[in-house]
Design an enzyme around this catalytic site. Structure first.
Site, PDB file in Angstrom:
ATOM      1  N   SER A   1      77.209  47.162 102.407  1.00 45.04           N
ATOM      2  CA  SER A   1      77.800  47.967 101.428  1.00 45.04           C
ATOM      3  C   SER A   1      79.217  47.669 100.898  1.00 45.04           C
ATOM      4  CB  SER A   1      77.536  49.288 101.735  1.00 45.04           C
ATOM      5  OG  SER A   1      77.646  50.312 100.798  1.00 45.04           O
TER       6      SER A   1
ATOM      7  N   ASP B   1      80.567  47.943  94.091  1.00 45.95           N
ATOM      8  CA  ASP B   1      80.848  47.130  95.658  1.00 45.95           C
ATOM      9  C   ASP B   1      79.877  46.011  95.608  1.00 45.95           C
ATOM     10  OD1 ASP B   1      78.389  48.676  95.533  1.00 45.95           O
ATOM     11  OD2 ASP B   1      78.484  49.549  97.341  1.00 45.95           O
TER      12      ASP B   1
ATOM     13  N   ASP C   1      77.266  45.329  97.091  1.00 47.33           N
ATOM     14  CA  ASP C   1      75.588  45.434  96.932  1.00 47.33           C
ATOM     15  C   ASP C   1      75.189  46.387  95.709  1.00 47.33           C
ATOM     16  OD1 ASP C   1      76.390  48.095  98.199  1.00 47.33           O
ATOM     17  OD2 ASP C   1      74.400  48.340  99.008  1.00 47.33           O
TER      18      ASP C   1
ATOM     19  N   ASP D   1      75.546  49.536  94.380  1.00 49.61           N
ATOM     20  CA  ASP D   1      75.148  50.669  94.334  1.00 49.61           C
ATOM     21  C   ASP D   1      76.343  51.815  94.025  1.00 49.61           C
ATOM     22  OD1 ASP D   1      76.273  50.922  96.985  1.00 49.61           O
ATOM     23  OD2 ASP D   1      74.310  51.122  97.998  1.00 49.61           O
TER      24      ASP D   1
END
Length: 448
Positions: free
Chosen positions: A93, A237, A239, A241
């Site tokens: 993440s 970010d 990833d 999300d």
């Protein structure tokens, strides 16, 4: 990544938890022909970890749908698109490049709950994993069109006003920290007739700055917006999300305002309850009340927000860190749907990002922490605070949250570090800081 087995994410740990997740699926599914979608962000270690994990799954007879370089929301969506039994995203993440992890999904493409997580940990500590014989090994199938399918799914949503957005002829700077947002976000924006200025959109995993989309990490994006006379900036970010916007004047729109603005647009067009976690801004409650709709709080963590959203049939929810969950699409934080809703709002209202920001309640947050001593009984400390402020009717769903007339404090034990987090919000930064320091002192006094 690296170091000793069990301390860090080594090949042995990746295999152990890949197998444990696969065995958990087999234990809990009537389907004999199981499949799992696997994708990764652009981290340097991503391909290595993905190889270990997907080979672990095929070793116990589970088929793998490999979507390659992808995003967390894309994999979540593809679990249902491909009728899979689960999903794994190889990503850490918003954490720096030296980290990686396995995000585990169920058959709905949603994060596992606490009970399921404990079952997988239990399996990893046992000898109960049954490996397949040679003719029963799983197979790997590559899918190349997942990002396109994700983009199309968002563009086809009724609330996404594609025509209004296209007519604005926007110019947007995108900072994707050299991860997979650099693939999906520019392609998505181009489909909306947006002129895209790319900043760190090469998906090579070489993060040019701390990848968490906080104000202190987005100075270069702000400057790029000004240099290019752009309408706004978008930061995601690794990833994809979490989503943060930059105003046309270079000021940060605010990560809390991502959820507030998207909710404002949704509530006008599709009224219903909203949900955010206990550490998110009270401004969402204000916006919900403006639209005569109910607002609910959940414990911190996406899975908890989703559980509450389903319970109250919420039309939108998320977390104050820039995570938008729109159940029309799927129950997961998704920067693409957040971008689509935000640009729809801007285009319908025909105003700038800085003008939009002025229309929302202004609150200020302060975030602190207390390092825990071995002698501290954290549960006893939080219980003492709860009793002390009993007249304020504290919320104890996740730690202790105390509401005051125009401010609040949320105290909770971290799940990942030996600390107590102390979050506050108030009408001024000074008031938020004072409240945070006051409760840190009260906790330390009780601990001594």
């Amino acid at each position: 990544i690296g170091g000793k087995q069990g301390d860090n994410l080594t090949p042995i740990d990746a295999v152990k938890f890949g197998c444990s997740y696969g065995q958990w699926l087999k234990n809990n599914s009537k389907n004999k022909n199981l499949s799992v979608v696997i994708g990764r962000d652009a981290r340097i270690s991503g391909q290595m970890i993905q190889n270990f994990v997907q080979n672990s799954l095929i070793s116990i007879g589970i088929n793998v749908i490999d979507v390659g370089l992808s995003t967390t929301p894309t994999v979540e969506l593809m679990v249902t698109k491909y009728n899979a039994d689960g999903g794994i995203i190889i990503t850490a993440s918003h954490n720096p490049a030296e980290w990686n992890a396995l995000k585990l999904l169920d058959e709905n493409g949603e994060f596992l709950d606490n009970i399921s997580g404990k079952e997988i940990v239990s399996i990893s500590q046992s000898d109960n994993i049954i490996f397949s014989e040679v003719y029963d090994l799983g197979k790997i199938t590559k899918k190349e069109d997942s990002i396109r399918l994700h983009i199309e799914s968002v563009l086809n949503l009724e609330l996404v006003n594609t025509e209004k957005i296209k007519s604005r002829n926007l110019k947007i700077v995108v900072d994707a920290v050299n991860s997979t947002g650099g693939i999906i976000v520019p392609d998505f924006l181009k489909a909306l007739n947006v002129e895209v200025v790319k900043l760190y959109c090469e998906p090579n995993g070489d993060f040019p700055h701390n990848p968490e989309p906080l104000k202190k990490n987005l100075t270069e994006l702000s400057n790029k917006v000004l240099e290019n006379n752009a309408d706004l900036g978008i930061a995601i970010d690794p990833d994809v999300d979490r989503l943060v916007f930059i105003c046309e004047n270079g000021d940060i729109f605010g990560e809390e305002n991502t959820l507030i603005s998207c909710s404002d647009y949704v509530l006008k067009n599709n009224p219903g309850p909203t949900v955010s976690n206990l550490s998110s801004s009270i401004a969402l409650k204000d916006i919900s009340q403006k639209h005569n709709q109910a607002h609910f709080y959940s414990a911190v963590g996406e899975v908890n927000v989703v559980t509450k959203m389903k319970a109250v049939n919420a039309v939108i929810g998320g977390e104050g860190n820039g995570g938008i969950i729109d159940p029309q699409l799927h129950y997961g934080r998704d920067s693409l749907i957040g971008t689509a809703l935000f640009l729809s709002l801007l285009s319908v209202r025909k105003i700038s990002v800085s003008e939009l920001k002025k229309t929302y309640p202004e609150y200020f947050m302060s975030k602190g922490k207390i390092e825990l001593e071995p002698t501290m009984d954290v549960d006893a400390l939080l219980l003492a605070i709860e009793k002390k402020y009993a007249n304020n009717k504290p919320n104890t769903v996740d730690g202790v949250k105390i509401d005051f007339e125009a401010s609040w404090v949320h105290l909770r034990k971290s799940n990942t570090e030996p600390i107590i987090r102390v979050y506050t919000e108030a009408p001024s930064q000074e008031a938020a800081d004072l409240l945070m320091n006051r409760f840190k002192e009260e906790l330390l006094a009780l601990g001594n």
